[in-house]
Design a protein around this motif. Structure first.
Motif, PDB file in Angstrom:
ATOM      1  N   LYS A  42       0.821  -1.063  -0.135  1.00  0.00           N
ATOM      2  CA  LYS A  42       0.107   0.110  -0.128  1.00  0.00           C
ATOM      3  C   LYS A  42       0.932   1.296   0.056  1.00  0.00           C
ATOM      4  O   LYS A  42       0.618   2.166  -0.558  1.00  0.00           O
ATOM      5  N   GLU A  43       1.944   1.197   0.760  1.00  0.00           N
ATOM      6  CA  GLU A  43       2.802   2.251   0.644  1.00  0.00           C
ATOM      7  C   GLU A  43       3.790   2.375  -0.231  1.00  0.00           C
ATOM      8  O   GLU A  43       4.478   3.521  -0.429  1.00  0.00           O
ATOM      9  N   GLY A  44       3.737   1.580  -1.150  1.00  0.00           N
ATOM     10  CA  GLY A  44       4.731   1.546  -2.529  1.00  0.00           C
ATOM     11  C   GLY A  44       6.044   1.290  -2.062  1.00  0.00           C
ATOM     12  O   GLY A  44       7.044   1.609  -2.922  1.00  0.00           O
ATOM     13  N   GLY A  47       7.611  -1.114  -4.527  1.00  0.00           N
ATOM     14  CA  GLY A  47       7.461  -0.986  -6.007  1.00  0.00           C
ATOM     15  C   GLY A  47       6.192  -1.579  -6.470  1.00  0.00           C
ATOM     16  O   GLY A  47       5.394  -2.217  -5.766  1.00  0.00           O
ATOM     17  N   ASP A  48       6.213  -1.629  -7.842  1.00  0.00           N
ATOM     18  CA  ASP A  48       4.975  -2.401  -8.435  1.00  0.00           C
ATOM     19  C   ASP A  48       5.267  -3.874  -8.467  1.00  0.00           C
ATOM     20  O   ASP A  48       6.506  -4.300  -8.737  1.00  0.00           O
TER      21      ASP A  48
END
Length: 86
Positions: A42-44, A47-48
């Motif tokens: 959720k916080e990235g 990464g993807d």
């Protein structure tokens, strides 16, 4: 559990119309490891995500001399009683 809201709605309506018990078990969604993974995604932080392969292992039956328990009784509590949320 549908691929779209329309699919999910159709599934829910079919389950209701069947007058049968319907259950979807979302197991382990509140474990600390799962919650941490959710937070990182959720916080990235990581990464993807383009690929994931996971494994969940247990050692409930590691000792062949241990007596049978409710997990192996074959009644309705078995796996769903163990893995499904309350």
């Amino acid at each position: 559990m549908g691929a779209s809201l329309a699919d999910a709605t159709a599934m829910a309506q079919a389950a209701q119309a069947s007058e049968q018990v319907n259950l979807v078990g979302f197991n382990y969604i509140r474990t600390p490891a799962t919650q941490l993974a959710h937070q990182l995604i959720k916080e990235g932080v990581i990464g993807d995500i383009t690929f994931f392969r996971g494994e969940h292992t247990e050692d409930f039956f590691a000792n062949p001399n241990a007596p049978a328990t409710w997990r192996s009784s074959g009644d309705s509590n078995g796996t769903m009683g163990d893995l499904a949320p309350t």
